[in-house]
Design a protein around this motif. Structure first.
Motif, mmCIF file in Angstrom:
data_model
loop_
_atom_site.group_PDB
_atom_site.id
_atom_site.type_symbol
_atom_site.label_atom_id
_atom_site.label_comp_id
_atom_site.label_asym_id
_atom_site.label_seq_id
_atom_site.Cartn_x
_atom_site.Cartn_y
_atom_site.Cartn_z
ATOM 1 N N ILE A 267 0.836 -1.202 0.000
ATOM 2 C CA ILE A 267 0.000 0.000 0.000
ATOM 3 C C ILE A 267 0.866 1.243 0.000
ATOM 4 O O ILE A 267 0.641 2.182 -0.786
ATOM 5 N N HIS A 268 1.882 1.270 0.834
ATOM 6 C CA HIS A 268 2.747 2.438 0.916
ATOM 7 C C HIS A 268 3.581 2.607 -0.351
ATOM 8 O O HIS A 268 3.834 3.733 -0.779
ATOM 9 N N PHE B 99 2.486 9.379 -5.817
ATOM 10 C CA PHE B 99 2.950 10.714 -5.454
ATOM 11 C C PHE B 99 4.084 11.162 -6.367
ATOM 12 O O PHE B 99 4.068 12.270 -6.904
ATOM 13 N N PHE B 100 5.079 10.296 -6.565
ATOM 14 C CA PHE B 100 6.223 10.692 -7.377
ATOM 15 C C PHE B 100 5.892 10.733 -8.860
ATOM 16 O O PHE B 100 6.506 11.492 -9.604
ATOM 17 N N SER B 101 4.920 9.942 -9.302
ATOM 18 C CA SER B 101 4.538 10.026 -10.706
ATOM 19 C C SER B 101 3.813 11.340 -10.988
ATOM 20 O O SER B 101 3.934 11.899 -12.071
#
Length: 80
Positions: A55-56, A63-65
């Motif tokens: 999940i993390h 987030f980074f994409s």
């Protein structure tokens, strides 16, 4: 590897485990309590890693994409 060598090797590994952890000085019932607690803790860490790490990782990748995607800095730029 034949079964005799495998059995001797497993016995040697168990002996090393006893020496490294220092539980060879404990009584048999204390050894079983220690091994039970240790096994339970390892099982909980493995289960937690299996359930929560994916999940993390997915959330971090999302987030980074979004950071690397070429988005305009404001919506005003879209109106011009």
């Amino acid at each position: 590897m034949d079964m005799k060598n495998m059995r001797e090797y497993m016995g040697w590994l168990y002996y090393q485990y006893l020496l490294i952890t220092g539980i060879y000085v404990l009584e048999p019932w204390e050894q079983s309590v220690f091994n039970t607690v240790l096994f339970t803790m390892v099982a909980m860490v493995i289960y937690t890693s299996y359930v929560f790490v994916p999940i993390h990782v997915r959330l971090a990748l999302e987030f980074f994409s979004e950071l690397t995607r070429g988005r305009p800095e404001s919506t005003v730029a879209l109106m011009n």
